[in-house]
Design a protein around this motif. Structure first.
Motif, PDB file in Angstrom:
ATOM      1  N   GLU A 106      76.780  57.093  59.254  1.00 45.71           N
ATOM      2  CA  GLU A 106      75.916  58.231  59.536  1.00 45.71           C
ATOM      3  C   GLU A 106      74.876  58.433  58.446  1.00 45.71           C
ATOM      4  O   GLU A 106      74.849  57.722  57.434  1.00 45.71           O
ATOM      5  CB  GLU A 106      76.774  59.500  59.700  1.00 45.71           C
ATOM      6  CG  GLU A 106      77.836  59.397  60.781  1.00 45.71           C
ATOM      7  CD  GLU A 106      77.231  59.222  62.160  1.00 45.71           C
ATOM      8  OE1 GLU A 106      76.064  59.628  62.340  1.00 45.71           O
ATOM      9  OE2 GLU A 106      77.907  58.682  63.055  1.00 45.71           O
ATOM     10  N   THR A 107      74.010  59.425  58.681  1.00 43.50           N
ATOM     11  CA  THR A 107      72.916  59.698  57.753  1.00 43.50           C
ATOM     12  C   THR A 107      73.425  60.354  56.474  1.00 43.50           C
ATOM     13  O   THR A 107      74.531  60.886  56.423  1.00 43.50           O
ATOM     14  CB  THR A 107      71.871  60.605  58.409  1.00 43.50           C
ATOM     15  OG1 THR A 107      72.499  61.840  58.773  1.00 43.50           O
ATOM     16  CG2 THR A 107      71.303  59.954  59.660  1.00 43.50           C
ATOM     17  N   ALA A 108      72.579  60.314  55.443  1.00 47.59           N
ATOM     18  CA  ALA A 108      72.858  60.951  54.149  1.00 47.59           C
ATOM     19  C   ALA A 108      71.655  61.797  53.768  1.00 47.59           C
ATOM     20  O   ALA A 108      70.536  61.582  54.257  1.00 47.59           O
ATOM     21  CB  ALA A 108      73.145  59.898  53.086  1.00 47.59           C
ATOM     22  N   THR A 109      71.866  62.765  52.887  1.00 46.92           N
ATOM     23  CA  THR A 109      70.775  63.640  52.445  1.00 46.92           C
ATOM     24  C   THR A 109      70.770  63.732  50.926  1.00 46.92           C
ATOM     25  O   THR A 109      71.790  63.513  50.261  1.00 46.92           O
ATOM     26  CB  THR A 109      70.917  65.057  53.034  1.00 46.92           C
ATOM     27  OG1 THR A 109      72.168  65.626  52.596  1.00 46.92           O
ATOM     28  CG2 THR A 109      70.862  65.017  54.551  1.00 46.92           C
ATOM     29  N   ILE A 110      69.589  64.080  50.399  1.00 49.67           N
ATOM     30  CA  ILE A 110      69.411  64.287  48.967  1.00 49.67           C
ATOM     31  C   ILE A 110      68.250  65.244  48.763  1.00 49.67           C
ATOM     32  O   ILE A 110      67.334  65.322  49.602  1.00 49.67           O
ATOM     33  CB  ILE A 110      69.158  62.935  48.241  1.00 49.67           C
ATOM     34  CG1 ILE A 110      69.370  63.078  46.744  1.00 49.67           C
ATOM     35  CG2 ILE A 110      67.755  62.424  48.538  1.00 49.67           C
ATOM     36  CD1 ILE A 110      69.351  61.754  46.002  1.00 49.67           C
ATOM     37  N   VAL A 111      68.259  65.967  47.667  1.00 47.96           N
ATOM     38  CA  VAL A 111      67.195  66.916  47.336  1.00 47.96           C
ATOM     39  C   VAL A 111      66.344  66.299  46.232  1.00 47.96           C
ATOM     40  O   VAL A 111      66.864  65.885  45.189  1.00 47.96           O
ATOM     41  CB  VAL A 111      67.768  68.266  46.894  1.00 47.96           C
ATOM     42  CG1 VAL A 111      66.634  69.210  46.466  1.00 47.96           C
ATOM     43  CG2 VAL A 111      68.583  68.891  48.009  1.00 47.96           C
ATOM     44  N   ALA A 112      65.012  66.230  46.478  1.00 48.08           N
ATOM     45  CA  ALA A 112      64.074  65.670  45.502  1.00 48.08           C
ATOM     46  C   ALA A 112      62.774  66.445  45.591  1.00 48.08           C
ATOM     47  O   ALA A 112      62.263  66.694  46.690  1.00 48.08           O
ATOM     48  CB  ALA A 112      63.833  64.188  45.757  1.00 48.08           C
TER      49      ALA A 112
END
Length: 578
Positions: A106-112
């Motif tokens: 599945e997808t992954a997320t990150i804050v940048a």
């Protein structure tokens, strides 16, 4: 004043917004897997890559269908290309599938940079293990793979020599390669040589492209490509009751014999067919759009395409009903390497002269055979409106047509001889009479001397003749390297130096192509009586060429030293080896 302050605040706000937008446009967050297909008992590496930003609050996938064997591991790096830098932050996991089938990560997320980025999902096809098929499959094999096995005369075919291996390969010696009779062959350097994981015959292999060629058939029919033959050095271990011993096993490999069905071009061919086969692009430039009947129009036509550029003949760029067309000058003809294959480029410069005044819409076009659509097409990309006015009849141009008119036979009137002259002559008393008389005897003597010289040359030892020609041939080869040295072209320079040294050693010591490698060169020099320092200098210089050609260490600051070292090596070899 307030209006000016408001305008200034608006411009600053817009500028910051554009900078922030540009920064966000450069940020990228994506998911990658080391292989799209694997076995149930194998592993796959999954990576999340954030480019041009520092990320926080990473939320990886759940990995429901996989066992996490290792991870996450973190790596950072910076890349600078043409003065533009980019950074990347990578998180990696080593996974083992739990079941067979199409498994989705599945997808992954990150804050940048104050925003949340989402990586794409990935799918891995997991296959069951066929123990019977895997047991019959070889550990290593060599395969020559063609982009197509049916082609037209002049069509480009890409041949890749691929090594499939499951063992630790430490050496490769190419013993024999095809002669490619029936093809015009051109080696390629811009191919992807990185190892790839593939599944063949129920086993996972590391596939690596060892070499690539562009082949252009020169005749029709069924053309045979003989096998490549190679000896592979792999690391093996022999276990006993007390210890394990490491040794190198030499494995002979060869490719299969290949056949290419080559067809002639379809009939009938267009009257304006240029002879080109493949896919081509045309770029036309005209030096003016207004002229008189006293002027010449210059058309420069650049043809670029994937095909044998030497088959491209000159073609009329305009109608001969309205224009006098002179033979073009070929300004450039070359083959350029590219990741997709060889690109040919040919530049024509035409001089055309209008026959009469008027308005003309010139549309130069190239008619060639397109291999994708299997038909003849005409590429005419641009229209040039030309205005021609009447002239004075005095040409303002000069064109060298390299033509000579045949001399006309003119009968001169018979005239009386001057006083004191008579017909006939006393040639026997002149010098040239005796010279002509002795000329056959001198010619016979020269022929006998030439035959004696040829007999002495035929009786010479072939090895001695080869050695005498070696230094001269090497000097000729190094002339090509000197051209690339003056042009500061590192990769062609190192390629020319390596070819000159190997060619010199082959001629000097009568070596076969199969023995042209660094280890055999050192042994050959020592056997011939050269000292160890000379052999070591050869090894260092050939290693320098290999690093420049295959490891990307092709700096331009040591070309002169490399050229000087190559010349000194040849001179010192001639001094030490009899």
């Amino acid at each position: 004043m307030w209006r000016n302050l408001a305008l200034l605040f608006f411009l600053c706000t817009c500028g910051r917004a554009q900078v922030a937008l540009a920064q966000h446009q450069d940020i990228d967050f994506s998911a990658e897997v080391s292989k799209a297909r694997t076995f149930i008992n194998s592993t796959v590496e999954y990576s999340l890559v954030l480019r041009n930003a520092q990320g926080t609050d990473l939320v990886p996938p759940a990995f429901r269908d996989f066992i996490v064997l290792r991870g996450p591991s973190r790596a950072m790096g910076t890349t600078i290309i043409n003065g533009v830098g980019s950074s990347h932050l990578t998180h990696s996991w080593l996974l083992q599938p739990k079941r067979v089938g199409e498994l989705t990560i599945e997808t992954a997320t990150i804050v940048a940079a104050g925003r949340t980025y989402r990586a794409n999902s990935k799918t891995v096809e997991v296959l069951p293990v066929d123990a019977g098929a895997a047991a019959l499959a070889p550990d290593d094999f060599l395969r020559a793979e063609l982009s197509t096995d049916t082609a037209y005369v002049g069509q480009q075919i890409i041949l890749d020599l691929n090594l499939y291996s499951t063992t630790n390969v430490i050496s490769r010696n190419l013993m024999q390669e095809p002669d490619f009779a029936g093809f015009f062959s051109q080696p390629r350097r811009q191919y992807d040589g990185r190892p790839r994981t593939v599944i063949e015959n129920g086993r996972e292999y590391q596939r690596r492209t060892l070499g690539s060629l562009a082949l252009f058939p020169t005749k029709s029919g069924r053309i045979r490509i003989d096998p490549y033959r190679m000896v592979l050095g792999t690391v093996r271990y022999r276990n006993s009751s007390t210890f394990s011993r490491r040794f190198t096993e030499q494995i002979p490999l060869n490719t299969d014999t290949l056949y290419v069905e080559v067809k002639e071009l379809p009939q009938p061919r267009p009257a304006d067919f240029s002879g080109a086969v493949g896919s081509y692009r045309l770029d036309v430039q005209a030096d003016r759009d207004q002229l008189t009947t006293d002027d010449a129009l210059t058309l420069r036509i650049i043809v670029t395409g994937e095909g044998d550029i030497e088959r491209l003949d000159a073609f009329p760029p305009v109608s001969d009903k309205d224009w006098d067309i002179y033979d073009p000058v070929i300004l450039q003809e070359e083959l350029l390497d590219s990741p997709s294959g060889m690109l040919g480029r040919k530049i024509f410069e035409y001089k055309v002269v209008p026959k009469r005044a008027g308005q003309y819409d010139l549309r130069p076009g190239l008619t060639y055979f397109d291999v994708d659509s299997n038909r003849y097409v005409t590429n005419a990309p641009a229209v040039f409106p030309i205005t021609v006015t009447g002239g004075t009849g005095q040409a303002t141009y000069e064109i060298d047509t390299l033509s000579e008119e045949a001399a006309k036979l003119v009968l001169l009137p018979v005239r009386d001889l001057p006083a004191g002259r008579s017909y006939g002559s006393a040639t026997a008393s002149r010098f040239y009479y005796w010279l002509l008389f002795l000329l056959p005897l001198l010619g016979a003597g020269g022929a006998l001397a030439w035959q004696a010289y040829r007999a002495r040359q035929a009786g010479r030892d072939p090895a001695e003749v080869a050695r005498a020609r070696a230094a001269q041939a090497a000097t000729q080869r190094l002339k090509g390297a000197k051209v690339h040295l003056d042009a500061v072209a590192p990769r062609p320079f190192y390629d020319a130096v390596e070819g000159a040294l190997f060619g010199y050693l082959r001629d000097r010591f009568n070596l076969s192509v199969a023995k042209l490698n660094r280890r055999n060169v050192s042994a050959t020099l020592r056997d011939a009586g050269a000292d160890a320092a000379l052999a070591e200098r050869y090894d260092r210089l050939l290693q320098r060429c290999e690093m420049a050609l295959y490891a990307g260490q092709d700096q331009a600051d040591d070309l002169a030293d490399t050229y000087r070292a190559a010349r000194e090596l040849i001179v010192d070899t001639e001094r030490q080896v009899e």
